[in-house]
Every structure is written in C-alpha cells, then in structure tokens.
Motif scaffolding. Sequence first.
Motif, short mmCIF file in Angstrom:
data_model
loop_
_atom_site.label_atom_id
_atom_site.label_comp_id
_atom_site.label_asym_id
_atom_site.label_seq_id
_atom_site.Cartn_x
_atom_site.Cartn_y
_atom_site.Cartn_z
N GLY A 1 -4.90 45.12 35.02
CA GLY A 1 -5.74 44.06 34.46
C GLY A 1 -5.50 43.91 32.97
N LEU A 2 -5.38 45.05 32.28
CA LEU A 2 -5.10 45.01 30.84
C LEU A 2 -3.77 44.32 30.57
CD1 LEU A 2 -6.18 48.54 29.58
CD2 LEU A 2 -7.20 46.34 29.01
N SER A 3 -2.75 44.66 31.38
CA SER A 3 -1.44 44.09 31.09
C SER A 3 -1.43 42.61 31.43
CB SER A 3 -0.33 44.84 31.82
OG SER A 3 -0.38 44.57 33.18
N ARG A 4 -2.27 42.21 32.41
CA ARG A 4 -2.37 40.80 32.72
C ARG A 4 -3.00 40.03 31.57
NH1 ARG A 4 -2.19 38.09 37.75
NH2 ARG A 4 -2.87 35.97 37.36
N LEU A 5 -3.85 40.71 30.84
CA LEU A 5 -4.50 40.09 29.69
C LEU A 5 -3.62 40.16 28.45
CD1 LEU A 5 -8.08 41.41 30.31
CD2 LEU A 5 -7.30 39.06 30.52
N ARG A 6 -2.34 40.48 28.67
CA ARG A 6 -1.37 40.50 27.57
C ARG A 6 -1.70 41.57 26.53
NH1 ARG A 6 0.53 37.65 30.53
NH2 ARG A 6 0.94 35.42 30.65
N VAL A 7 -2.37 42.60 26.95
CA VAL A 7 -2.50 43.75 26.06
C VAL A 7 -1.09 44.33 25.93
CG1 VAL A 7 -3.39 46.12 25.92
CG2 VAL A 7 -4.87 44.26 26.68
N PRO A 8 -0.64 44.67 24.73
CA PRO A 8 0.73 45.11 24.54
C PRO A 8 1.11 46.18 25.56
CG PRO A 8 -0.39 45.02 22.43
CD PRO A 8 -1.40 44.65 23.47
N SER A 9 2.31 46.06 26.13
CA SER A 9 2.67 46.94 27.24
C SER A 9 2.65 48.40 26.83
CB SER A 9 4.04 46.56 27.78
OG SER A 9 5.01 46.80 26.79
N MET A 10 2.91 48.65 25.55
CA MET A 10 2.91 50.05 25.10
C MET A 10 1.52 50.66 25.28
SD MET A 10 5.37 51.72 24.25
CE MET A 10 5.18 53.48 24.39
N VAL A 11 0.49 49.86 25.00
CA VAL A 11 -0.88 50.37 25.16
C VAL A 11 -1.14 50.69 26.63
CG1 VAL A 11 -3.31 49.80 24.92
CG2 VAL A 11 -1.68 49.12 23.15
N CYS A 12 -0.67 49.79 27.53
CA CYS A 12 -0.87 50.02 28.95
C CYS A 12 -0.13 51.27 29.40
CB CYS A 12 -0.38 48.82 29.77
SG CYS A 12 -1.27 47.32 29.40
N VAL A 13 1.10 51.44 28.90
CA VAL A 13 1.90 52.61 29.26
C VAL A 13 1.16 53.87 28.83
CG1 VAL A 13 4.01 53.89 28.79
CG2 VAL A 13 4.09 51.43 29.12
N ILE A 14 0.67 53.85 27.59
CA ILE A 14 -0.01 55.04 27.08
C ILE A 14 -1.27 55.31 27.90
CG2 ILE A 14 -1.27 55.96 25.09
CD1 ILE A 14 0.78 54.47 23.32
N ALA A 15 -2.00 54.23 28.23
CA ALA A 15 -3.22 54.41 29.02
C ALA A 15 -2.88 55.03 30.37
CB ALA A 15 -3.93 53.07 29.20
N THR A 16 -1.84 54.50 31.03
CA THR A 16 -1.46 55.03 32.34
C THR A 16 -1.08 56.50 32.22
OG1 THR A 16 -0.40 52.90 32.65
CG2 THR A 16 -0.05 54.54 34.36
N LEU A 17 -0.21 56.79 31.27
CA LEU A 17 0.29 58.16 31.15
C LEU A 17 -0.84 59.12 30.77
CD1 LEU A 17 3.73 57.72 29.41
CD2 LEU A 17 3.21 58.14 31.80
#
Lengths: 243, 254
Positions: free
Chosen positions: B138-154
């Motif tokens: 959902g975050l990445s769909r909202l165009r939150v920078p992919s790096m933030v999504c990667v960090i959140a996932t990891l």
Amino acid sequence: MTASLDVEGLAFAYPDGHQALFGVDLRIERGERVALLGPNGAGKTTLVLHLNGVHRAGAGRVEVGGLEVTRENVQEIRRRVGIVFQDPDDQLFMPTVADDVAFGPANFGVTEPELSLRVKEALDAVGVAELADRSPMHLSGGQRRRAALATVLACDPEILVLDEPSTHLDPVARRELADVLLGLDRTMLMVTHDLPYALQLCPRSVVIDGGVVVADGPTRDLLADADFLAAHRLELPFGFALD
Amino acid sequence: MAAGHAHPLYRAGDSVVHRLPAHVKIVVAFLFVLAVVATPREAFAVFGLQFLLLVGVWVAARIPPGWLATRALIEAPFVVLAVLLPFFATGPRVEWMGMSLAVDGLLAGWNILVKGTLGVLVSVTLAATTPLRDLVSGLSRLRVPSMVCVIATLMLRYLEVIAAEARRMRLARVSRGHDPRFVWQLGATVRSVGALFLRSYERGERVHLAMLSRGYTGAMPAFTTASASTATWSLALVPAVVAALLAVSGYWVA
Ligand SMILES: Nc1ncnc2c1ncn2[C@@H]1O[C@H](COP(=O)(O)OP(=O)(O)OP(=O)(O)O)[C@@H](O)[C@H]1O
Ligand SMILES: [Mg+2]
C-alpha cells in the motif's frame, strides 16, 4: 557449441589484499551436473560469486552461455545464473514464500499473469506449493531450503549454482532434495563437503584447493583415490567405502 | 492460512474495514490524524465526537475495544508527559485539591494526551485491520520512495531473525553457566549485544548479495495490488471527512 559456463585463468584478491583465487580454469557443458569440492577456505564461494558478477575478475574471464561477465551485462548474467546461497535465511526475506519466489522474476521484468504461473511452477517443482502464503520465518530447515531453491528456479536460470545445499538437512530431507535436484534437468554446479552427495548427484567433480583447480574428473574415480583425498583434506564419512 | 501475514498488531478478520485496499486505509488514517491534530485544543466536545467516529470504525471492523486498549499502551510515555506538564509549566495557575497547576500546562498536557491517544488509536486500528505485506505494498502504491518500502519490509522481516539470533546467543551463554542476574556478569550481556549488532550487519550484507543475485537493482518490483473504485474511496473517506468537518467546527466553538 558454446559451453554453459567457461572460466579461464580467473584470479581474484579481496580488497584487504588476501588472494583467494590463483588462475582457475573450468568449463561446464550444457546439461552437466558438476560438484565443486575442496577444504574450508579453498575459494569455492569466492569462485561462485564470480559466476554472476558479484565479484569482478581480477585477471582472467568468466563466460556464461557465451556471454562474458562485464559491468554492462551483469543483469542478463544474473538472469542466466541462479545461485542458491548456503543459508536459506539469507535468501528468504519477503513476508510470504510466494512473494519471495516472485521477487526474482519480477526483477527480471516478468509481469502478471505469467508471474503467478512462474511462482506456482517453481513451488510445485520443489514440492512446497502449500507453503505459498506462509512466512519463511516459520518454516522448518528443509522447507526453507526448498523455498530458497524455488526462489531461484522461478528465475528460470540456465545454470543452477548451489552452495552447500545439504547442510542442516535431516537424512530424509537430504534425500528428498536430491530427488528434486535430479528431476530438474539443467546445468548444475554444486559446492559441497558432502562427498556421498556429490557422488549421488554429480557424475563429474572439480576439486579446488588453495585457489587453484587440483583435480577434474569422474566423481567416482576421485573419491576412490584415498591418497588424493587426504592430500586435500577431503574425507569420506566413516564406514563409507567405494567398491 | 494467513498466519504468515501476521504481525503482533494484526487481528485477522473479514469485515468491510479489513477488505478495504491498504492504500485507501493508509490515506484515510493519515487524513483522520491530520484532522485530529488540526482541531483546536479547547474544542473538548469535538474530540469526543472524533472518538465516537473511531468507535464506529471499530464496530464496523468488529474489534473489541479491550483488545485495542492493550495495544494502545505504547503511548504510556506520552501520558506521563501530559500528566507532568501542568506541574512544571509557567504562567497563570489554578488551585486544585491544594495543588497549584499552570493553566497553560493543563491545556498543553490535555492537548498532547487527547491528540496522542486519538493518533495512536487510529494507527492501531489501521495495523489491526491490515496485514503486513498489504501495508508495505500500500505504501509503495502511494509512491512512497521504494527505498523506504524496502527498509520497512526488511526491518519487519529481520526483527524476527534478530530476535531469534539473540535468543540463541543468550541460550549459548546461559548453557555455559552465565547467569545474567549477577551484576558482574552484565559485561557478557553487553558484549553479546555488540556481537549481535555485528552479526545482524553481516547478515544484512549477505541478504543484500542474495538480492543482487536475483536481479535486484535498488527498486522493489511492483507487485500488483488491488485498485480502489471511486465508490470504495467515497465510503472509506467518510470518517476522515467527518473528522475534518468536526475539526473545522471546533474553531467556531472555541
Ligand atoms: N570478504 C573477504 N575478505 C577477505 N578475505 C576473504 C573474504 N571472504 C573470504 N575470504 C578468504 O578467501 C579465501 C577463500 O574463501 P571462500 O569463502 O571462497 O572459501 P570456501 O572454499 O567457500 O570455504 P568454505 O568451505 O569454508 O565455505 C579464504 O582464505 C577466506 O579467508
Ligand atoms: Mg563457502
């Protein structure tokens, strides 16, 4: 015909100056299954990390299916070479197994509906289709190993490289993994300390020690040479004999 | 089985709220919190109405308030701060039960307390109704920078790995006669925290290598997530819009 993998005069030193490879030559034809043997610190993992361009050759050259590993085509090389790392925990990082299996192909540009198909096929190939929605964290060692293998199979690599696939597996999981690998029918390079496993899976073995290839031949012949094995810190398990 | 999607704040269910696409819920929760924050602190009734609105969402999501209350305890430090403020703030004071309290401090404490509580409750509601992977996609769909999504996932993934590693290391220490109850043995615990950090760091490097080997180039592949229709959006936005209207009305009242 171009070889599946062609390594010529590969030498490499780590940034701290430690020289790990001193001119390795290795040629693997399409469809071959080759075991890569050698004592701890021989340079096996270092060699493996050259095959997909994680390390760049200090001297010499690596070719995969006729394509040389260079900075420009590293992505294509990584699509062709699938590496299954020694510790599945390093490989699995997504919230679910299915997401993890989809990660590689998605990076290589595969999109839905083909992506789901790839995921399903890869999970089926290793017999863990029912784990698709589970978290990798909560799987047993054998299940994790299979899931890790699926993440690489889903990329449909030309050559499959496995770093010590049988460690931490119970005897049944170890045999089941062998069945899975034998059923895959693709070029395979398997790093292992498990000599009977090498004998079971790979007709040919390459031994490296001290950063050079010291032997290359039929696995059975190499393992039958007790003096050679002893000279390179290799040892068959107790009670295991070749007749 | 959805066990794999679980995180400690998630409460599995199949309500209207659970079924909303994650990015819609994130936007609504964000707007709701904005509305709460924008409400003037003297508009006491408005906060009550906003709270009732939230209760309505819980009813729709079938989350028992008690379950939520225990999860909302993470805000305890704010409560302490809010309670202390009236004692230490300067300015005009009122007498209450023999204590002299600063009016400004009282209002400031109330401000932190009520907005903090509502904010935490909104976040917990979002987390309770949205599985981890949906939050991230959902975050990445909202165009939150992919790096933030990667960090959140990891981060979420490796919290468990690191916790397990810490457990194993503690077991190994205890098995060798280490008893952390004794103060002079604290050193070993502290050193093992250092080792844990190093190990986690090395693990991170190996994970990164494995990701590179599967073609990772710095951007998470976009996994398809459900898109939301205008109808879905309109329905989901109701609580946020009402909360915002309440906030505006607060300026009238106050
Ligand atoms: N990051 C590094 N920096 C410096 N030297 C390294 C690094 N990684 C490995 N080496 C050294 O390179 C040599 C080869 O290591 P490598 O990991 O390739 O061995 P290996 O054959 O895979 O051993 P094992 O069977 O124990 O896995 C060793 O002497 C090792 O100490
Ligand atoms: Mg190794």
